[in-house]
Design a protein around this motif. Structure first.
Motif, mmCIF file in Angstrom:
data_model
loop_
_atom_site.group_PDB
_atom_site.id
_atom_site.type_symbol
_atom_site.label_atom_id
_atom_site.label_comp_id
_atom_site.label_asym_id
_atom_site.label_seq_id
_atom_site.Cartn_x
_atom_site.Cartn_y
_atom_site.Cartn_z
ATOM 1 N N TRP A 201 0.849 -1.203 0.000
ATOM 2 C CA TRP A 201 0.000 0.000 0.000
ATOM 3 C C TRP A 201 0.878 1.244 0.000
ATOM 4 O O TRP A 201 0.625 2.195 -0.752
ATOM 5 N N HIS A 202 1.902 1.254 0.841
ATOM 6 C CA HIS A 202 2.775 2.430 0.909
ATOM 7 C C HIS A 202 3.524 2.638 -0.411
ATOM 8 O O HIS A 202 3.741 3.789 -0.823
ATOM 9 N N ALA A 203 3.916 1.552 -1.085
ATOM 10 C CA ALA A 203 4.561 1.687 -2.390
ATOM 11 C C ALA A 203 3.595 2.310 -3.394
ATOM 12 O O ALA A 203 3.966 3.207 -4.159
ATOM 13 N N MET A 204 2.357 1.838 -3.399
ATOM 14 C CA MET A 204 1.340 2.392 -4.285
ATOM 15 C C MET A 204 1.093 3.865 -3.982
ATOM 16 O O MET A 204 1.042 4.713 -4.890
ATOM 17 N N ALA A 205 0.944 4.196 -2.695
ATOM 18 C CA ALA A 205 0.641 5.565 -2.289
ATOM 19 C C ALA A 205 1.800 6.513 -2.562
ATOM 20 O O ALA A 205 1.590 7.727 -2.704
ATOM 21 N N ALA A 206 3.024 5.979 -2.647
ATOM 22 C CA ALA A 206 4.181 6.814 -2.951
ATOM 23 C C ALA A 206 4.317 7.096 -4.433
ATOM 24 O O ALA A 206 5.099 7.962 -4.834
ATOM 25 N N GLY A 207 3.564 6.377 -5.265
ATOM 26 C CA GLY A 207 3.627 6.575 -6.703
ATOM 27 C C GLY A 207 2.957 7.868 -7.123
ATOM 28 O O GLY A 207 2.080 8.395 -6.421
ATOM 29 N N PRO A 208 3.317 8.403 -8.286
ATOM 30 C CA PRO A 208 2.782 9.694 -8.723
ATOM 31 C C PRO A 208 1.290 9.686 -9.006
ATOM 32 O O PRO A 208 0.635 10.723 -8.900
ATOM 33 N N LEU A 209 0.727 8.532 -9.344
ATOM 34 C CA LEU A 209 -0.686 8.475 -9.701
ATOM 35 C C LEU A 209 -1.600 8.530 -8.490
ATOM 36 O O LEU A 209 -2.775 8.882 -8.610
ATOM 37 N N TYR A 210 -1.072 8.191 -7.315
ATOM 38 C CA TYR A 210 -1.932 8.161 -6.130
ATOM 39 C C TYR A 210 -2.325 9.566 -5.672
ATOM 40 O O TYR A 210 -3.276 9.728 -4.912
ATOM 41 N N ALA A 211 -1.636 10.586 -6.154
ATOM 42 C CA ALA A 211 -2.036 11.954 -5.811
ATOM 43 C C ALA A 211 -3.441 12.249 -6.308
ATOM 44 O O ALA A 211 -4.138 13.110 -5.745
ATOM 45 N N ASP A 212 -3.875 11.547 -7.352
ATOM 46 C CA ASP A 212 -5.222 11.710 -7.896
ATOM 47 C C ASP A 212 -6.075 10.471 -7.637
ATOM 48 O O ASP A 212 -6.928 10.109 -8.459
ATOM 49 N N ALA A 213 -5.844 9.832 -6.523
ATOM 50 C CA ALA A 213 -6.587 8.622 -6.167
ATOM 51 C C ALA A 213 -7.051 8.709 -4.721
ATOM 52 O O ALA A 213 -6.578 9.548 -3.945
ATOM 53 N N ARG A 214 -7.983 7.835 -4.366
ATOM 54 C CA ARG A 214 -8.449 7.737 -2.992
ATOM 55 C C ARG A 214 -8.714 6.278 -2.655
ATOM 56 O O ARG A 214 -9.324 5.549 -3.438
ATOM 57 N N CYS A 215 -8.256 5.849 -1.475
ATOM 58 C CA CYS A 215 -8.673 4.577 -0.889
ATOM 59 C C CYS A 215 -9.726 4.884 0.162
ATOM 60 O O CYS A 215 -9.520 5.764 1.020
ATOM 61 N N LEU A 216 -10.835 4.173 0.109
ATOM 62 C CA LEU A 216 -11.923 4.371 1.067
ATOM 63 C C LEU A 216 -12.219 3.068 1.789
ATOM 64 O O LEU A 216 -12.205 1.994 1.186
ATOM 65 N N LEU A 217 -12.498 3.190 3.086
ATOM 66 C CA LEU A 217 -12.943 2.055 3.900
ATOM 67 C C LEU A 217 -14.384 2.276 4.325
ATOM 68 O O LEU A 217 -14.763 3.390 4.717
ATOM 69 N N GLY A 218 -15.172 1.210 4.255
ATOM 70 C CA GLY A 218 -16.540 1.257 4.745
ATOM 71 C C GLY A 218 -16.653 0.529 6.079
ATOM 72 O O GLY A 218 -15.949 -0.464 6.308
ATOM 73 N N TYR A 219 -17.532 1.040 6.947
ATOM 74 C CA TYR A 219 -17.677 0.472 8.294
ATOM 75 C C TYR A 219 -19.138 0.152 8.578
ATOM 76 O O TYR A 219 -20.052 0.847 8.109
ATOM 77 N N ASP A 220 -19.349 -0.898 9.395
ATOM 78 C CA ASP A 220 -20.708 -1.200 9.835
ATOM 79 C C ASP A 220 -21.024 -0.420 11.109
ATOM 80 O O ASP A 220 -20.204 0.373 11.596
ATOM 81 N N ASP A 221 -22.211 -0.642 11.661
ATOM 82 C CA ASP A 221 -22.638 0.123 12.829
ATOM 83 C C ASP A 221 -21.790 -0.155 14.062
ATOM 84 O O ASP A 221 -21.726 0.665 14.984
ATOM 85 N N ALA A 222 -21.113 -1.310 14.069
ATOM 86 C CA ALA A 222 -20.254 -1.662 15.201
ATOM 87 C C ALA A 222 -18.843 -1.118 15.047
ATOM 88 O O ALA A 222 -17.994 -1.339 15.923
ATOM 89 N N GLY A 223 -18.586 -0.426 13.945
ATOM 90 C CA GLY A 223 -17.258 0.137 13.729
ATOM 91 C C GLY A 223 -16.272 -0.810 13.099
ATOM 92 O O GLY A 223 -15.071 -0.532 13.073
ATOM 93 N N GLU A 224 -16.758 -1.942 12.577
ATOM 94 C CA GLU A 224 -15.875 -2.909 11.924
ATOM 95 C C GLU A 224 -15.759 -2.582 10.447
ATOM 96 O O GLU A 224 -16.769 -2.307 9.770
ATOM 97 N N ALA A 225 -14.541 -2.608 9.914
ATOM 98 C CA ALA A 225 -14.340 -2.387 8.483
ATOM 99 C C ALA A 225 -14.959 -3.545 7.698
ATOM 100 O O ALA A 225 -14.675 -4.713 7.963
ATOM 101 N N VAL A 226 -15.829 -3.197 6.742
ATOM 102 C CA VAL A 226 -16.559 -4.227 5.996
ATOM 103 C C VAL A 226 -16.057 -4.379 4.560
ATOM 104 O O VAL A 226 -16.372 -5.366 3.892
#
Length: 288
Positions: free
Chosen positions: A180-205
């Protein structure tokens, strides 16, 4: 001058990626997207450079290919040369002859935009077609509705959750914090977003990564995944909606995603998030 194939060095990647951005257009056939290269960048800059090929004439890049593994070439061309005979014949020569250093002997695939002459010439060489893929597109002219679940942009404190979500969603995934850090260090990630979704209990789904190609150009979803035990609750749809909203904020004109046509649940998820099916696409395949 003749068409010349090259393997770009790390110092040439920015120019190649800039060219690939320029070719993106909502009116163009579905093609290799900068986000495909951005997602591949998780393996690092050197390996990404090793996986890229360019074809040029008179100093102008006419085609770009990404070796997505040893036996799959994902290829696109400049819009005005999709039926250029000299280019197409050189591309076919390079992908059909192992000594040219693109694809090995045996079973291999070439993915190229529909309507390109290279597709026709590969068919004439006896290449068949592989299992179909379904592209889906959502126009982003109008504001995107709320996702309906808690969604957060991945920051340094959530990287392990993001990579764990990927590994849980895909049995063969090797996505790690380091990648992930290698990907995020690349030039294209400046125009990208990683998103996490969570349930009502706060668990990443689940998680989604989206890639912009610049304002007014189509953006790409690559990839989307939901934990197996969380499927069937609408989280995939919610994450897709959130990804579309993120792309609109980045200036994208549309959101594009491509999935295997056999993955009926995935196709249904994207359609429930407001995406429309485009005509199926078939890779060219040479049997082993």
């Amino acid at each position: 001058m003749a068409v010349i194939i090259s393997k770009p060095g790390i110092d040439e990647l920015s120019e190649v990626l800039g060219t690939l951005r320029e070719w993106q257009d909502d009116a163009a056939p579905v093609q290799l997207h900068p986000g495909d290269v951005g997602w591949y960048w998780r393996f690092g800059a050197q390996q990404t450079a090793e996986a890229l090929r360019t074809w040029s004439r008179d100093g102008r890049v006419l085609a770009v290919g990404l070796l997505d593994g040893a036996t799959i070439l994902r290829l696109t061309t400049a819009p005005d040369v999709r039926r250029d005979e000299e280019l197409a014949r050189q591309l076919v020569a390079d992908v059909t002859r192992p000594e040219h250093g693109v694809l090995p002997e045996g079973a291999v695939n070439v993915e190229a935009p529909s309507g390109t002459l290279v597709n026709d010439l590969l068919a004439a060489e006896g290449w068949g077609t592989d299992a179909p893929f379904t592209p889906l597109l959502r126009d982003l002219t109008d504001p995107v509705e709320e996702a309906g679940v808690r969604v957060e942009v991945v920051g340094p404190d959530q990287v392990s959750e993001r990579t764990a979500a990927q590994r849980a969603s895909f049995d063969v995934s090797t996505f790690t914090d380091e990648r992930w850090h290698a990907m995020a260090a690349g030039p294209l990630y400046a125009d990208a977003r990683c998103l996490l979704g969570y349930d009502d209990a706060g668990e990443a789904v689940g998680a989604i990564t989206v890639w912009s190609a610049g304002p007014g150009k189509p953006g790409l979803i690559e990839p989307l995944g939901v934990h197996p035990h969380q499927r069937g609750h609408g989280y995939g749809t919610a994450l897709t909606v959130a990804g579309a909203a993120a792309l609109r904020e980045l200036g994208s004109s549309s959101a594009l995603v491509i999935t295997e046509s056999t993955r009926a649940a995935a196709v249904a998820t994207y359609m429930s998030a407001g995406f429309e099916r485009l005509p199926e696409r078939l890779d060219r395949r040479r049997a082993g």
